[in-house]
Design a protein around this motif. Structure first.
Motif, PDB file in Angstrom:
ATOM      1  N   ASN A   3       0.819  -1.198   0.000  1.00 44.70           N
ATOM      2  CA  ASN A   3       0.000   0.000   0.000  1.00 44.70           C
ATOM      3  C   ASN A   3       0.862   1.261   0.000  1.00 44.70           C
ATOM      4  O   ASN A   3       2.067   1.194   0.222  1.00 44.70           O
ATOM      5  N   LEU A   5       0.054   3.854   2.022  1.00 46.69           N
ATOM      6  CA  LEU A   5      -0.433   4.562   3.198  1.00 46.69           C
ATOM      7  C   LEU A   5       0.652   5.390   3.878  1.00 46.69           C
ATOM      8  O   LEU A   5       0.429   6.568   4.198  1.00 46.69           O
ATOM      9  N   ARG A   9       0.490   9.442   4.308  1.00 38.10           N
ATOM     10  CA  ARG A   9       0.500  10.010   5.665  1.00 38.10           C
ATOM     11  C   ARG A   9       1.655  10.998   5.826  1.00 38.10           C
ATOM     12  O   ARG A   9       1.463  12.125   6.307  1.00 38.10           O
ATOM     13  N   ILE A  30      -2.394   1.264  12.446  1.00 40.99           N
ATOM     14  CA  ILE A  30      -1.758   2.004  11.353  1.00 40.99           C
ATOM     15  C   ILE A  30      -0.399   1.404  11.037  1.00 40.99           C
ATOM     16  O   ILE A  30      -0.053   1.193   9.870  1.00 40.99           O
ATOM     17  N   GLU A  34       0.675  -0.198   7.462  1.00 34.17           N
ATOM     18  CA  GLU A  34       1.801   0.338   6.701  1.00 34.17           C
ATOM     19  C   GLU A  34       2.862  -0.716   6.410  1.00 34.17           C
ATOM     20  O   GLU A  34       3.525  -0.643   5.374  1.00 34.17           O
ATOM     21  N   ILE A  48     -10.216   5.321   4.883  1.00 29.26           N
ATOM     22  CA  ILE A  48      -8.876   5.760   4.495  1.00 29.26           C
ATOM     23  C   ILE A  48      -8.919   6.451   3.137  1.00 29.26           C
ATOM     24  O   ILE A  48      -8.351   7.527   2.957  1.00 29.26           O
ATOM     25  N   ILE A  59      -4.633   3.184  -3.247  1.00 31.17           N
ATOM     26  CA  ILE A  59      -3.895   3.131  -1.983  1.00 31.17           C
ATOM     27  C   ILE A  59      -3.424   1.707  -1.679  1.00 31.17           C
ATOM     28  O   ILE A  59      -2.279   1.525  -1.249  1.00 31.17           O
TER      29      ILE A  59
END
Length: 65
Positions: A3, A5, A9, A30, A34, A48, A59
């Motif tokens: 992903n 993510l 972020r 999280i 990740e 998300i 994502i």
């Protein structure tokens, strides 16, 4: 599951804890997302995607075997 993510972020300057708070999950969740140790539920994946104004498939990338 791979992903984007962490990159999304970090581009917003959020810590894992800040993202967790925005999504209503733990910081550990999280971290697991990740690092690919945890695949999100569909409702979490939608939250998300909405938060980052993106599509789920932009994502998260399923492992192809």
């Amino acid at each position: 599951m791979d992903n984007r993510l962490r990159g999304l972020r970090e581009a917003r300057g959020w810590s894992q804890g800040e993202l967790a708070g925005r999504l209503g999950v733990s910081r550990q969740t999280i971290n697991a997302l990740e690092t690919g140790r945890y695949a999100p539920s569909l409702p979490l994946a939608f939250r998300i995607a909405r938060l980052f104004d993106a599509r789920i498939e932009d994502i998260f990338f399923p492992d192809v075997t």
